[in-house]
Design a protein around this motif. Sequence first.
Motif, mmCIF file in Angstrom:
data_model
loop_
_atom_site.group_PDB
_atom_site.id
_atom_site.type_symbol
_atom_site.label_atom_id
_atom_site.label_comp_id
_atom_site.label_asym_id
_atom_site.label_seq_id
_atom_site.Cartn_x
_atom_site.Cartn_y
_atom_site.Cartn_z
ATOM 1 N N PHE A 1 1.100 -1.085 -0.203
ATOM 2 C CA PHE A 1 0.002 0.086 -0.031
ATOM 3 C C PHE A 1 0.648 1.216 0.081
ATOM 4 C CE2 PHE A 1 -2.293 -3.235 2.017
ATOM 5 C CZ PHE A 1 -3.141 -3.219 1.286
ATOM 6 N N LEU A 2 0.692 2.247 -1.351
ATOM 7 C CA LEU A 2 1.481 3.437 -0.982
ATOM 8 C C LEU A 2 0.507 4.779 -1.059
ATOM 9 C CD1 LEU A 2 4.508 2.825 -4.377
ATOM 10 C CD2 LEU A 2 4.449 2.795 -1.415
ATOM 11 N N LYS A 3 1.367 5.751 -0.519
ATOM 12 C CA LYS A 3 -0.086 7.067 -0.078
ATOM 13 C C LYS A 3 0.119 7.724 -1.486
ATOM 14 C CE LYS A 3 0.756 11.248 1.823
ATOM 15 N NZ LYS A 3 0.915 12.417 3.295
ATOM 16 N N ASP A 4 1.285 7.886 -2.136
ATOM 17 C CA ASP A 4 0.897 7.900 -3.504
ATOM 18 C C ASP A 4 1.365 7.010 -4.350
ATOM 19 O OD1 ASP A 4 1.523 9.724 -5.822
ATOM 20 O OD2 ASP A 4 1.256 11.706 -4.203
ATOM 21 N N MET A 5 1.111 6.716 -5.584
ATOM 22 C CA MET A 5 1.766 6.036 -6.598
ATOM 23 C C MET A 5 2.649 6.742 -7.249
ATOM 24 S SD MET A 5 1.061 2.436 -6.753
ATOM 25 C CE MET A 5 0.578 1.680 -8.292
ATOM 26 N N ALA A 6 2.518 8.063 -8.234
ATOM 27 C CA ALA A 6 3.639 8.782 -8.789
ATOM 28 C C ALA A 6 4.247 9.511 -8.553
ATOM 29 C CB ALA A 6 2.734 9.685 -9.082
ATOM 30 N N THR A 7 4.489 9.571 -6.260
ATOM 31 C CA THR A 7 5.201 9.919 -6.270
ATOM 32 C C THR A 7 6.193 9.242 -5.854
ATOM 33 O OG1 THR A 7 4.718 12.140 -5.452
ATOM 34 C CG2 THR A 7 6.364 11.176 -3.824
ATOM 35 N N ASP A 8 5.778 7.821 -4.689
ATOM 36 C CA ASP A 8 6.845 6.780 -3.981
ATOM 37 C C ASP A 8 6.936 5.392 -5.133
ATOM 38 O OD1 ASP A 8 7.041 8.859 -2.314
ATOM 39 O OD2 ASP A 8 4.466 8.051 -1.427
ATOM 40 N N PHE A 9 6.343 5.768 -5.901
ATOM 41 C CA PHE A 9 6.528 3.984 -6.431
ATOM 42 C C PHE A 9 7.999 3.408 -6.547
ATOM 43 C CE2 PHE A 9 5.795 0.774 -10.247
ATOM 44 C CZ PHE A 9 5.144 -0.525 -10.328
ATOM 45 N N ALA A 10 8.709 4.294 -7.410
ATOM 46 C CA ALA A 10 10.131 4.462 -8.111
ATOM 47 C C ALA A 10 11.162 4.552 -6.940
ATOM 48 C CB ALA A 10 10.564 5.300 -9.314
ATOM 49 N N GLY A 11 11.065 4.746 -5.991
ATOM 50 C CA GLY A 11 11.305 4.868 -4.923
ATOM 51 C C GLY A 11 11.056 3.512 -3.958
ATOM 52 N N MET A 12 10.545 2.583 -3.791
ATOM 53 C CA MET A 12 10.099 2.034 -3.134
ATOM 54 C C MET A 12 10.887 0.849 -3.746
ATOM 55 S SD MET A 12 7.998 -0.801 -3.112
ATOM 56 C CE MET A 12 6.647 -0.201 -4.436
ATOM 57 N N ASN A 13 10.585 0.645 -5.059
ATOM 58 C CA ASN A 13 10.506 -0.338 -5.919
ATOM 59 C C ASN A 13 12.539 -0.674 -5.886
ATOM 60 O OD1 ASN A 13 8.630 -2.187 -7.222
ATOM 61 N ND2 ASN A 13 7.740 -0.317 -8.504
ATOM 62 N N ALA A 14 12.989 0.706 -5.451
ATOM 63 C CA ALA A 14 14.607 0.557 -5.808
ATOM 64 C C ALA A 14 15.104 -0.246 -4.478
ATOM 65 C CB ALA A 14 14.760 2.209 -5.700
ATOM 66 N N VAL A 15 13.886 0.054 -3.716
ATOM 67 C CA VAL A 15 14.074 -0.867 -2.453
ATOM 68 C C VAL A 15 14.068 -2.555 -1.931
ATOM 69 C CG1 VAL A 15 14.086 -0.780 0.529
ATOM 70 C CG2 VAL A 15 14.766 1.415 -0.560
ATOM 71 N N TRP A 16 12.727 -2.553 -2.983
ATOM 72 C CA TRP A 16 12.143 -3.881 -3.116
ATOM 73 C C TRP A 16 13.309 -4.825 -3.769
ATOM 74 C CZ3 TRP A 16 8.745 -7.047 -1.689
ATOM 75 C CH2 TRP A 16 7.809 -7.706 -1.940
ATOM 76 N N ASP A 17 13.689 -3.953 -4.598
ATOM 77 C CA ASP A 17 14.305 -4.788 -6.008
ATOM 78 C C ASP A 17 16.135 -5.234 -5.280
ATOM 79 O OD1 ASP A 17 12.692 -5.052 -7.691
ATOM 80 O OD2 ASP A 17 13.420 -2.534 -8.845
ATOM 81 N N SER A 18 16.487 -4.656 -4.261
ATOM 82 C CA SER A 18 17.627 -4.628 -3.724
ATOM 83 C C SER A 18 17.277 -5.692 -2.554
ATOM 84 C CB SER A 18 18.721 -3.389 -3.044
ATOM 85 O OG SER A 18 17.844 -2.988 -2.225
ATOM 86 N N TRP A 19 15.934 -5.737 -1.555
ATOM 87 C CA TRP A 19 16.177 -6.519 -0.723
ATOM 88 C C TRP A 19 15.795 -7.843 -1.450
ATOM 89 C CZ3 TRP A 19 10.755 -8.732 0.513
ATOM 90 C CH2 TRP A 19 10.920 -8.994 1.940
ATOM 91 N N VAL A 20 14.502 -8.348 -2.310
ATOM 92 C CA VAL A 20 14.779 -9.518 -2.986
ATOM 93 C C VAL A 20 14.993 -10.449 -3.478
ATOM 94 C CG1 VAL A 20 12.325 -10.744 -4.458
ATOM 95 C CG2 VAL A 20 11.575 -8.171 -3.865
ATOM 96 N N PRO A 21 14.944 -11.782 -2.567
ATOM 97 C CA PRO A 21 16.224 -12.694 -2.992
ATOM 98 C C PRO A 21 16.236 -12.816 -4.539
ATOM 99 C CG PRO A 21 15.327 -13.759 -1.307
ATOM 100 C CD PRO A 21 14.004 -12.792 -2.137
ATOM 101 N N LYS A 22 17.011 -13.866 -5.312
ATOM 102 C CA LYS A 22 16.841 -13.580 -6.883
ATOM 103 C C LYS A 22 16.414 -14.774 -7.021
ATOM 104 C CE LYS A 22 21.041 -10.812 -8.528
ATOM 105 N NZ LYS A 22 20.077 -9.495 -9.100
ATOM 106 N N GLY A 23 15.387 -14.937 -7.679
ATOM 107 C CA GLY A 23 14.587 -16.150 -8.457
ATOM 108 C C GLY A 23 13.414 -16.882 -7.267
ATOM 109 N N ALA A 24 13.486 -15.854 -5.841
ATOM 110 C CA ALA A 24 12.107 -15.828 -5.029
ATOM 111 C C ALA A 24 11.183 -14.453 -5.525
ATOM 112 C CB ALA A 24 13.339 -16.169 -3.613
ATOM 113 N N ALA A 25 11.116 -13.976 -6.218
ATOM 114 C CA ALA A 25 10.156 -12.866 -5.902
ATOM 115 C C ALA A 25 8.155 -13.305 -5.926
ATOM 116 C CB ALA A 25 10.089 -11.877 -7.576
ATOM 117 N N PRO A 26 7.721 -12.571 -5.023
ATOM 118 C CA PRO A 26 7.114 -13.241 -4.673
ATOM 119 C C PRO A 26 6.113 -12.961 -5.704
ATOM 120 C CG PRO A 26 7.409 -11.615 -3.198
ATOM 121 C CD PRO A 26 8.178 -11.942 -3.830
#
Length: 117
Positions: A67-92
């Motif tokens: 759940f994001l407060k603002d998709m336009a403002t926060d989606f890219a920043g959230m994804n940058a952190v998410w992408d480095s956290w999710v284990p390769k090959g184990a994306a839910p």
Amino acid sequence: MSIRRLRTEARYSEIVIHNGTVYLAGQLDEHHSAGIEAQTRETLASIDRMLAEAGTDKTRILSVTIFLKDMATDFAGMNAVWDSWVPKGAAPARATVEAKLYSPDVLVEMTVIAALP
């Protein structure tokens, strides 16, 4: 089948375990005073802690709702952190939606469903 509830409060349990599946209540940065990247890192750290307490880890996550407060403002920043956290090959499986959250300072909240080993 038994149901285990951990960190139970009057309104909800932080962790519910049933039939080999772990359900986490909405996780977020407790301080929610920083930007989206910091709030996302803290939210993911909370998820790591809760999953460990339940006896599993992020490689066993089945589904996440973000759940994001603002998709336009926060989606890219959230994804940058998410992408480095999710284990390769184990994306839910994942859904991301814009939502009015409980406090104007909260930028991101995540719910998680994971499997036990």
